[in-house]
Design a protein around this motif. Sequence first.
Motif, PDB file in Angstrom:
ATOM      1  N   ASP A 206       0.815  -1.216   0.000  1.00  0.00           N
ATOM      2  CA  ASP A 206       0.000   0.000   0.000  1.00  0.00           C
ATOM      3  C   ASP A 206       0.848   1.264   0.000  1.00  0.00           C
ATOM      4  O   ASP A 206       0.325   2.380   0.121  1.00  0.00           O
ATOM      5  N   THR A 218      -4.578  -3.932   3.909  1.00  0.00           N
ATOM      6  CA  THR A 218      -5.627  -3.101   3.325  1.00  0.00           C
ATOM      7  C   THR A 218      -5.847  -3.523   1.865  1.00  0.00           C
ATOM      8  O   THR A 218      -4.907  -3.942   1.177  1.00  0.00           O
ATOM      9  N   ASN A 221      -7.020  -1.728  -3.809  1.00  0.00           N
ATOM     10  CA  ASN A 221      -7.601  -0.579  -4.514  1.00  0.00           C
ATOM     11  C   ASN A 221      -7.991   0.558  -3.572  1.00  0.00           C
ATOM     12  O   ASN A 221      -8.590   1.547  -3.999  1.00  0.00           O
ATOM     13  N   HIS A 222      -7.689   0.448  -2.242  1.00  0.00           N
ATOM     14  CA  HIS A 222      -8.025   1.507  -1.290  1.00  0.00           C
ATOM     15  C   HIS A 222      -6.886   2.512  -1.174  1.00  0.00           C
ATOM     16  O   HIS A 222      -5.724   2.128  -1.048  1.00  0.00           O
ATOM     17  N   LYS A 223      -7.256   3.789  -1.170  1.00  0.00           N
ATOM     18  CA  LYS A 223      -6.274   4.834  -0.882  1.00  0.00           C
ATOM     19  C   LYS A 223      -6.042   4.878   0.625  1.00  0.00           C
ATOM     20  O   LYS A 223      -6.990   4.773   1.400  1.00  0.00           O
ATOM     21  N   VAL A 224      -4.770   5.001   1.062  1.00  0.00           N
ATOM     22  CA  VAL A 224      -4.452   4.938   2.490  1.00  0.00           C
ATOM     23  C   VAL A 224      -3.777   6.232   2.936  1.00  0.00           C
ATOM     24  O   VAL A 224      -3.249   6.997   2.119  1.00  0.00           O
ATOM     25  N   ASP A 225      -3.780   6.456   4.294  1.00  0.00           N
ATOM     26  CA  ASP A 225      -3.097   7.628   4.852  1.00  0.00           C
ATOM     27  C   ASP A 225      -1.664   7.268   5.214  1.00  0.00           C
ATOM     28  O   ASP A 225      -1.170   6.184   4.865  1.00  0.00           O
ATOM     29  N   THR A 230      -7.112   2.806   5.553  1.00  0.00           N
ATOM     30  CA  THR A 230      -7.996   3.252   4.484  1.00  0.00           C
ATOM     31  C   THR A 230      -8.549   4.643   4.776  1.00  0.00           C
ATOM     32  O   THR A 230      -8.960   4.944   5.898  1.00  0.00           O
ATOM     33  N   VAL A 357     -12.102   5.651  -0.122  1.00  0.00           N
ATOM     34  CA  VAL A 357     -11.617   6.369  -1.308  1.00  0.00           C
ATOM     35  C   VAL A 357     -10.735   5.415  -2.100  1.00  0.00           C
ATOM     36  O   VAL A 357      -9.786   4.825  -1.546  1.00  0.00           O
ATOM     37  N   LEU A 358     -11.072   5.232  -3.356  1.00  0.00           N
ATOM     38  CA  LEU A 358     -10.331   4.279  -4.188  1.00  0.00           C
ATOM     39  C   LEU A 358      -9.156   4.955  -4.870  1.00  0.00           C
ATOM     40  O   LEU A 358      -9.139   6.154  -5.109  1.00  0.00           O
ATOM     41  N   ARG A 359      -8.159   4.136  -5.166  1.00  0.00           N
ATOM     42  CA  ARG A 359      -6.966   4.662  -5.863  1.00  0.00           C
ATOM     43  C   ARG A 359      -7.323   5.084  -7.271  1.00  0.00           C
ATOM     44  O   ARG A 359      -8.188   4.495  -7.916  1.00  0.00           O
TER      45      ARG A 359
END
Length: 359
Positions: A206, A218, A221-225, A230, A357-359
């Motif tokens: 990620d 995670t 396809n999830h955007k992470v901090d 996620t 939020v998806l990548r």
Amino acid sequence: MKLNKTFLAVAAAVPLFSSAVMADAVSSADLKERVFGSIFAEYYMPDTDKTESAAWNYMEKDWGYGLELGYYLTEQWALRAEYAKLDLSSKLDGSDADGKRLGIAAMYHLAQLPSVYIVGGLNRIDAVRNTTALNLGVGYKHFFNQNFALFAEANRFQGIDKSYADAGIKLGMTYVFGTAAAAPAPAPAPTPVAPAPVAQLDSDADGVLDNVDKCANTPANHKVDATGCTIYQEKMASVGDIDIEVRFPFDSAVVPQSQRVDVENLGAFMQRFPESTVKIEGHASNIGNPAYNMRLSERRANAVADMLKKNFNIDSSRISAVGYGVTRPRVEGSTRAAHAANQRIEAKVTAKIKEPVLR
């Protein structure tokens, strides 16, 4: 009555005196939870009304003496009890006007000037007449070692059951029993240990290394901090139709008591989710005049909306009500079953949901 000028002068001078002498040999922390005893001499000044009144035997200013016993509760607060012998006489003929004073008081030591304290309490004074008085004063106590100190204190005594304002100035010596608790020795500093090398891995790919990743595995396809978790966004979305099974008596828009369960469940849902909104739709069976049925369906929708407002305190801005009459039947036909199915209330609820939020 007149406040004694000597008392005012001494009370004002005590804080100045505290800054002019050497620092105390003990700190406030050294006195915490220790018992103390004091002896003192006191110059007692009766109110002017007493010195000019036969009821008080024209008592004159004079000396007294006494003792105290107290306990330091904290670094700033202490309690004490005192006994004072007042060796007074009559200004008119020198006859005896002796008395005694018993009192309890609380002492508060100033945080910035711990040698200076404010004292206040309750006293029983037996001098010519028995009276009760409140006292308020200021004092200074200077310690020469862990146990011995000298102090000066000025007080005003305000009568409660009799109207007077006496004053007194104390000079005395205090002995604090026991010794201050020894401060614990500081713990030795831990020997520094070189951190073990951390493998620079990113197991879930990620973009955040495992040593700082707080959310393992995670979805790809999830955007992470920055911590690998996620990122979610909130939006208002429809959560579907809620079928409220309400059956109304013929030609009635009053919700029967036996038909309120689904309405109450809807009200509880909207209380739990304060940003949700609802559209109440009223329908009618195809019996009778269509225009009348349209108005009947509107009244039924408004009846449910009113229940949400009154019984569950749902704001009217979150509720809309509309009637569709016979225009949107659930079941076609004119059978008794079709009429029962079409005579209904439906609700369309919109609530805030979280989506990744998806990548």
